[in-house]
Design an enzyme around this catalytic site. Structure first.
Site, PDB file in Angstrom:
ATOM      1  N   ASN A 177     -59.192  45.466  35.903  1.00 41.43           N
ATOM      2  CA  ASN A 177     -59.942  45.345  34.650  1.00 41.43           C
ATOM      3  C   ASN A 177     -59.021  45.851  33.545  1.00 41.43           C
ATOM      4  OD1 ASN A 177     -61.733  45.398  32.545  1.00 41.43           O
ATOM      5  ND2 ASN A 177     -63.246  46.701  33.552  1.00 41.43           N
ATOM      6  N   ARG A 221     -61.324  41.050  36.073  1.00 43.71           N
ATOM      7  CA  ARG A 221     -62.472  40.954  35.183  1.00 43.71           C
ATOM      8  C   ARG A 221     -61.966  40.352  33.871  1.00 43.71           C
ATOM      9  NH1 ARG A 221     -66.403  45.750  32.886  1.00 43.71           N
ATOM     10  NH2 ARG A 221     -67.824  44.320  31.848  1.00 43.71           N
ATOM     11  N   HIS A 223     -71.822  41.361  30.237  1.00 42.75           N
ATOM     12  CA  HIS A 223     -72.278  42.125  31.407  1.00 42.75           C
ATOM     13  C   HIS A 223     -72.808  41.176  32.488  1.00 42.75           C
ATOM     14  CE1 HIS A 223     -73.211  45.493  28.337  1.00 42.75           C
ATOM     15  NE2 HIS A 223     -72.085  45.807  28.955  1.00 42.75           N
ATOM     16  N   ARG A 244     -72.304  50.857  19.042  1.00 41.65           N
ATOM     17  CA  ARG A 244     -72.520  49.561  18.385  1.00 41.65           C
ATOM     18  C   ARG A 244     -73.921  49.493  17.798  1.00 41.65           C
ATOM     19  NH1 ARG A 244     -70.742  46.486  23.475  1.00 41.65           N
ATOM     20  NH2 ARG A 244     -68.524  46.967  23.573  1.00 41.65           N
ATOM     21  N   GLU A 265     -70.264  45.974  39.784  1.00 39.35           N
ATOM     22  CA  GLU A 265     -69.536  44.794  39.297  1.00 39.35           C
ATOM     23  C   GLU A 265     -68.294  44.544  40.145  1.00 39.35           C
ATOM     24  OE1 GLU A 265     -69.983  46.850  35.359  1.00 39.35           O
ATOM     25  OE2 GLU A 265     -69.767  44.809  34.606  1.00 39.35           O
TER      26      GLU A 265
END
Ligand code: ADP
Length: 397
Positions: free
Chosen positions: A7, A90, A179, A242, A384
């Site tokens: 990742n 990823r 996601h 965010r 994940e």
């Protein structure tokens, strides 16, 4: 199969070496400060962590360092890179080009490049990770697993924005969602928990991925019909830093007052907003809870706002799906913050959600709704990496 999962971020690179059949993790770690100086942290279950300062001017040196620490007779877990069956990456944005994971070829790389405008920070970093692995392990099979792919089943009414249609047709402006790998894992686990993995037709699940970045997905028959993030990951409800959705008038207003350009404005919305922005304390829910408990009103407001907005999304997805069988909480906040789960799920009794306070407060309990709750509420740790490993193994066998 033994899969190395990568990742890659712009200045960091996380890795995990795992068995795609059992989910066993042989080693994992993190390269940080790539392009600055370089630090590697390497963890092997049952052994002491390894921490090393290693110069990493680019992702190439980071991958070299990862392979070296994995091959080292003392810190390592393999004696040759031949023991790595394949590499899974990823990748943030697959645009509308990818509804599934894909074996990395020149064509796949070109498509990831075409999606750079949608993921200007992440996709180039993901590509650096891919190219570094190609250089370090020529000929090794590699797979890209996209954060957006699982959401590609959304119907047009969910993904279209109400702006002139030409910007969708010409420029690809639409909801993509993120996601996806986590929501896919949770969708599968929710069906298992409902006893419906072989019979998903008619199931209605809301997956709540609540971490530093957060999103919800509405999942019918095991397929996404709507999700809270959009063209980019700034959309939806407030997150750690965010803002989530804001009235665009705010942009014009603040840019006018402070003379900001759009980059500065977006930096505020991405990095200085969310629960951090409201509280002025932290983006970490543990800090916010502690601050709120000691009387900090803005920290309390940030937590209240977060719960309120997540609850509103749950209500809207229940309306969109015409009901809900299960709500699943996952990721850092969803898995660990029992008080936040309670806050979100309380007040939803009218739609058949009845929490069990004791079960909710007990770590490791999967079903946290009451025995007689019409809607099941679950806490399921996301994985994940396992999804990436399984996709990689499937495409490379
Ligand atoms: P990322 O989006 O970075 O993958 P995670 O899913 O790991 O994020 O979630 C990180 C967040 O989870 C932290 O910012 C923190 O707010 C929250 N978190 C982790 N552990 C706890 C806990 N025990 N209680 C409350 N919040 C927690």
């Amino acid at each position: 199969m033994k899969i190395l999962i990568i990742n890659a971020g712009s200045s960091s690179l996380k890795y995990q070496f795992m068995d795609s059949d059992t989910g066993d993790v042989y080693a994992k770690g993190l390269c940080e400060r790539i392009g600055i100086d370089g630090r590697l942290t390497h963890k092997v279950p049952g052994r002491e962590n390894v921490c090393r300062d290693i110069p990493m001017p680019t992702h190439n040196e980071a991958i070299t360092a990862v392979l070296e620490v994995m091959l080292d007779p003392v810190t390592g877990v393999i004696s040759s890179t031949d023991e790595i069956d394949a590499v899974g990456h990823r990748v943030l944005h697959g645009g509308a080009e990818f509804s599934e994971s894909c074996v990395i070829t020149d064509e796949c790389i070109a498509a990831i490049e075409r999606c750079i405008p949608f993921g200007p920070l992440h996709n180039p970093a993901n590509l650096m990770g891919i190219r570094a692995c190609m250089e370090a392990m020529p000929g090794k099979k590699q797979v890209a697993v996209f954060d957006t792919a699982f959401h590609m089943t959304m119907p047009p009414r969910a993904y279209i924005y109400a702006i002139p249609y030409e910007y969708y047709e010409k420029d690809g402006v639409r909801r993509y969602g993120f996601h996806g790998t986590s929501h896919r894992y949770i969708a599968g686990q929710a069906l298992r928990a409902l006893g419906r993995e072989n019979n998903p037709e008619g199931t209605k699940v809301i997956s709540c991925h609540l971490g530093n970045g957060s999103s919800l997905a509405a999942i019918v028959d095991g397929k996404v019909i709507d999700t809270s993030m959009g063209l980019g990951p700034l959309a939806g409800f407030p997150m750690g830093t965010r803002s989530g959705d804001v009235d665009p008038t705010i942009l014009e207003y603040l840019m006018g007052i402070y003379g900001w350009d759009i980059k500065t404005m977006l930096n505020v919305l991405n990095k200085k907003s969310g629960v951090l922005g409201i509280s002025g304390v932290s983006s970490d829910f543990r800090d916010l809870t502690a601050a709120a408990e000691s009387g900090n009103e803005r920290a309390a407001l940030a937590l209240e706002k977060f719960a309120y907005e997540v609850k509103k999304y749950i209500g809207s997805y229940a309306a969109a799906m015409g009901g809900v069988d299960a709500i699943v909480f996952t990721a850092g906040v969803g898995e660990n913050d029992a008080a936040m789960r309670m806050r979100i799920a309380s007040g939803l009794e009218y739609m058949g959600v009845k929490m069990d306070a004791e079960r909710n407060a007990t770590r490791g309990v999967e079903e946290i709704s009451a025995e007689d709750s019409k809607v099941k509420v679950f806490v399921i740790p996301t994985n994940e990496e396992l999804m990436i490993a399984m996709d990689t193994a499937e495409l490379c066998k």
